[in-house]
Every structure is written in C-alpha cells, then in structure tokens.
Design a protein around this motif. Structure first.
Motif, PDB file in Angstrom:
ATOM      1  N   UNK A  30      62.147  26.403  74.870  1.00  0.00           N
ATOM      2  CA  UNK A  30      62.693  26.009  73.714  1.00  0.00           C
ATOM      3  C   UNK A  30      61.748  25.733  72.444  1.00  0.00           C
ATOM      4  N   UNK A  31      61.725  26.065  71.526  1.00  0.00           N
ATOM      5  CA  UNK A  31      60.633  25.820  70.462  1.00  0.00           C
ATOM      6  C   UNK A  31      61.266  24.643  69.298  1.00  0.00           C
ATOM      7  N   UNK A  32      60.464  23.624  69.124  1.00  0.00           N
ATOM      8  CA  UNK A  32      60.763  22.517  68.184  1.00  0.00           C
ATOM      9  C   UNK A  32      60.294  22.962  66.725  1.00  0.00           C
ATOM     10  N   UNK A  33      60.475  22.648  65.771  1.00  0.00           N
ATOM     11  CA  UNK A  33      59.963  23.011  64.453  1.00  0.00           C
ATOM     12  C   UNK A  33      58.384  22.794  64.476  1.00  0.00           C
ATOM     13  N   UNK A  34      57.694  23.675  64.159  1.00  0.00           N
ATOM     14  CA  UNK A  34      56.223  23.466  64.127  1.00  0.00           C
ATOM     15  C   UNK A  34      55.459  23.224  65.355  1.00  0.00           C
ATOM     16  N   UNK A  35      56.253  23.673  66.617  1.00  0.00           N
ATOM     17  CA  UNK A  35      55.895  23.437  67.756  1.00  0.00           C
ATOM     18  C   UNK A  35      55.511  24.601  68.583  1.00  0.00           C
ATOM     19  N   UNK A  36      54.893  24.608  69.748  1.00  0.00           N
ATOM     20  CA  UNK A  36      54.778  25.953  70.547  1.00  0.00           C
ATOM     21  C   UNK A  36      55.965  25.922  71.405  1.00  0.00           C
ATOM     22  N   UNK A  37      56.182  26.804  72.370  1.00  0.00           N
ATOM     23  CA  UNK A  37      57.145  26.918  73.268  1.00  0.00           C
ATOM     24  C   UNK A  37      57.078  26.045  74.491  1.00  0.00           C
ATOM     25  N   UNK A  42      68.557  40.556  75.568  1.00  0.00           N
ATOM     26  CA  UNK A  42      69.525  40.552  74.426  1.00  0.00           C
ATOM     27  C   UNK A  42      70.072  38.915  74.325  1.00  0.00           C
ATOM     28  N   UNK A  43      69.838  38.471  73.105  1.00  0.00           N
ATOM     29  CA  UNK A  43      70.433  36.968  72.981  1.00  0.00           C
ATOM     30  C   UNK A  43      71.486  37.310  71.900  1.00  0.00           C
ATOM     31  N   UNK A  44      72.814  36.859  72.336  1.00  0.00           N
ATOM     32  CA  UNK A  44      74.074  37.175  71.495  1.00  0.00           C
ATOM     33  C   UNK A  44      74.130  36.155  70.378  1.00  0.00           C
ATOM     34  N   UNK A  45      73.981  36.059  69.253  1.00  0.00           N
ATOM     35  CA  UNK A  45      74.276  34.968  68.484  1.00  0.00           C
ATOM     36  C   UNK A  45      72.844  34.200  67.797  1.00  0.00           C
ATOM     37  N   UNK A  46      72.427  34.821  66.592  1.00  0.00           N
ATOM     38  CA  UNK A  46      71.077  34.286  66.269  1.00  0.00           C
ATOM     39  C   UNK A  46      71.072  32.564  65.957  1.00  0.00           C
ATOM     40  N   UNK A  60      67.906  31.943  69.589  1.00  0.00           N
ATOM     41  CA  UNK A  60      69.031  31.440  68.964  1.00  0.00           C
ATOM     42  C   UNK A  60      68.649  30.002  68.479  1.00  0.00           C
ATOM     43  N   UNK A  61      69.052  29.690  67.272  1.00  0.00           N
ATOM     44  CA  UNK A  61      68.782  28.717  66.524  1.00  0.00           C
ATOM     45  C   UNK A  61      70.059  27.864  66.721  1.00  0.00           C
ATOM     46  N   UNK A  62      69.944  26.694  67.558  1.00  0.00           N
ATOM     47  CA  UNK A  62      71.108  25.632  67.824  1.00  0.00           C
ATOM     48  C   UNK A  62      70.796  24.656  66.846  1.00  0.00           C
ATOM     49  N   UNK A  63      72.049  24.345  66.195  1.00  0.00           N
ATOM     50  CA  UNK A  63      72.248  23.132  65.374  1.00  0.00           C
ATOM     51  C   UNK A  63      73.259  22.341  66.263  1.00  0.00           C
ATOM     52  N   UNK A 122      68.725  18.208  70.913  1.00  0.00           N
ATOM     53  CA  UNK A 122      68.739  19.506  71.526  1.00  0.00           C
ATOM     54  C   UNK A 122      68.402  20.521  70.498  1.00  0.00           C
ATOM     55  N   UNK A 123      68.715  20.164  69.151  1.00  0.00           N
ATOM     56  CA  UNK A 123      68.502  21.214  67.937  1.00  0.00           C
ATOM     57  C   UNK A 123      67.125  21.910  67.836  1.00  0.00           C
ATOM     58  N   UNK A 124      67.004  22.988  67.986  1.00  0.00           N
ATOM     59  CA  UNK A 124      66.039  23.802  68.351  1.00  0.00           C
ATOM     60  C   UNK A 124      66.065  25.067  68.354  1.00  0.00           C
ATOM     61  N   UNK A 125      65.081  25.891  68.499  1.00  0.00           N
ATOM     62  CA  UNK A 125      65.492  27.377  68.768  1.00  0.00           C
ATOM     63  C   UNK A 125      65.196  27.763  70.067  1.00  0.00           C
TER      64      UNK A 125
END
Lengths: 113, 115
Positions: free
Chosen positions: B37-44, B5-9, B109-112, B85-88
């Motif tokens: 970590x997953x950057x936009x339009x990238x794999x994990x 469970x990840x708290x905070x989407x 969790x999407x980090x901004x 570091x902004x990524x999911x």
C-alpha cells in the motif's frame, strides 16, 4: 535510524546535468534495492545489492544510470546527463536478508526541466 | 516471464463496504506474491505476502488475500472499508532467479472510500 532515509526528498535539475540520489538503509540490513516510479512506466526495479556480492543491475534503463553502495550501508544512485524521461520518484528499500520484508523510503522526486 | 495484472485502476467503495482489489499473476515457477500500500507522498508499505505456505494470507489493517493457483489470482480483500484505507495498492511478484524482494509490480489500484 528508524527507517530507510532518502535524500533529497525533491530535486529539480536541468536537462543534461548529473544528479546523485542518496539512500540510508535501516542499520543492519544487508540487502538494498532501488526502484523507479513514473507515470508512464509504473514501478520498475532498477538495481539490487546484497552484502558483498556483485549487484544485480539488470533493471538499469541505460548506461547513464549507475549505483554504488559503500561499506555495505549507504547507497548512491547517479544519473548522468539527465533527460526529461528520467523524471520520476526514485524509491529505495532495504531488508535484513534478501528474503525478508523490504522496507521502503519515502522516495526522491526528481524533475528534469 | 513473471507478471501481474491489476484489474481496475480506480475502485470506489462506501465506508463499511467490502473491499475487493483484483490481481492476476503469470509465473513460470511457483510465485512469491505481495500486496503493498502507498499513501500519498509516502513509500510503499507491505500489507501481506504469499510464500507457498498457507493459501489464505492475513495482513495488517484487516486485509487478507487468497492464493488461487487454478485461477492464477491473488485478490486482496477487507470485509469493511475504513476512510483510512484510501490509498494506492500494488500487487507484485518476485522476479525469477533473484532475491525475493526483486519485485515486478502491477500498475496499481487507487482505492477511494466514500463516507
């Protein structure tokens, strides 16, 4: 190649059509995994191949989904009679052995219209 | 059954601030735990993993996570956030009885990172 390669990167298909998604793992990697990433379900395990062992198909959502791995290398994920809920990003990963780091491809974005 | 469970989407931090992304697990056996970590339009990409060795695990890009059995937690931290570091970020646990990389993922969790 240097990394896991998936093709096509994007696929748009009509509902009811069959699609094939391809994964080229890193050379020498014996383990290969398919995952699905969708808005509704998040990241889900689909199927896993390890060497010549029988694949672990426990994550396949229905009998419309199948996968094979030829010659212990390239894998193809086939979805028959596609439905709109199949729309997702399909990710492939490979690892040198089943308990070492898995490297993911960039995925195939499938859209069923 | 295994689950995470990840708290905070969505988490937003300022550049230079502490990053804390929360993950709690449920497991019937000693777990193997991962952060990807997953950057936009990238794999994990694997950040780090816990496999029952040291409870404090150091990963790439300055991230680390601490396995706390008493709290069933495996939170991800970084002392000072960078714009890159902004990524999911996804926490995952190995499914029982299968390969290490047969993973059950959290919802992410999407980090901004704000300048």
């Amino acid at each position: 190649g240097a990394g896991v390669s998936q093709s096509p990167s994007n696929k748009v298909t009509e509902k009811g059509k069959d699609v094939e998604l391809r994964c080229d793992p890193i050379s020498g990697h014996t383990a290969l995994y398919w995952y699905r990433q969708s808005l509704g379900q998040g990241l889900e395990f689909l199927i896993y191949f390890q060497g010549n062992s029988a694949p672990d198909k426990s994550g396949l959502p229905s009998d419309r989904f199948s996968a094979e791995r030829t010659g212990g290398s390239v894998s193809t994920l086939t979805i028959q009679r596609t439905q709109q809920e199949d729309s997702a990003v399909y990710l492939c990963a490979s690892s040198k052995q089943e308990n070492t780091e898995a490297f993911f491809g960039q995925g195939t974005r499938l859209t069923v219209v | 059954a295994q689950s995470v469970t990840q708290l905070g989407s969505h988490v937003s931090v300022s550049e230079g601030a502490l990053v804390l992304l929360r993950c709690n697990y449920s497991s019937s056996v000693p777990p193997y735990l991962f952060w990807y970590v997953q950057y936009p339009n990238q794999g994990l990409q694997l950040l780090l993993k816990y496999t029952s060795a040291a409870t404090l695990v150091k990963g790439i890009n300055g991230f680390e996570a601490e396995f706390k059995k008493s709290e069933t937690s495996f939170h991800l931290t970084k002392p000072s956030a960078h714009m890159s570091d902004a990524a999911e970020y996804f926490c995952a646990v190995s499914a029982p009885g299968g390969a290490t990389n047969k993973l059950i993922f959290g919802t992410g969790t999407l980090l901004a990172v704000q300048p």
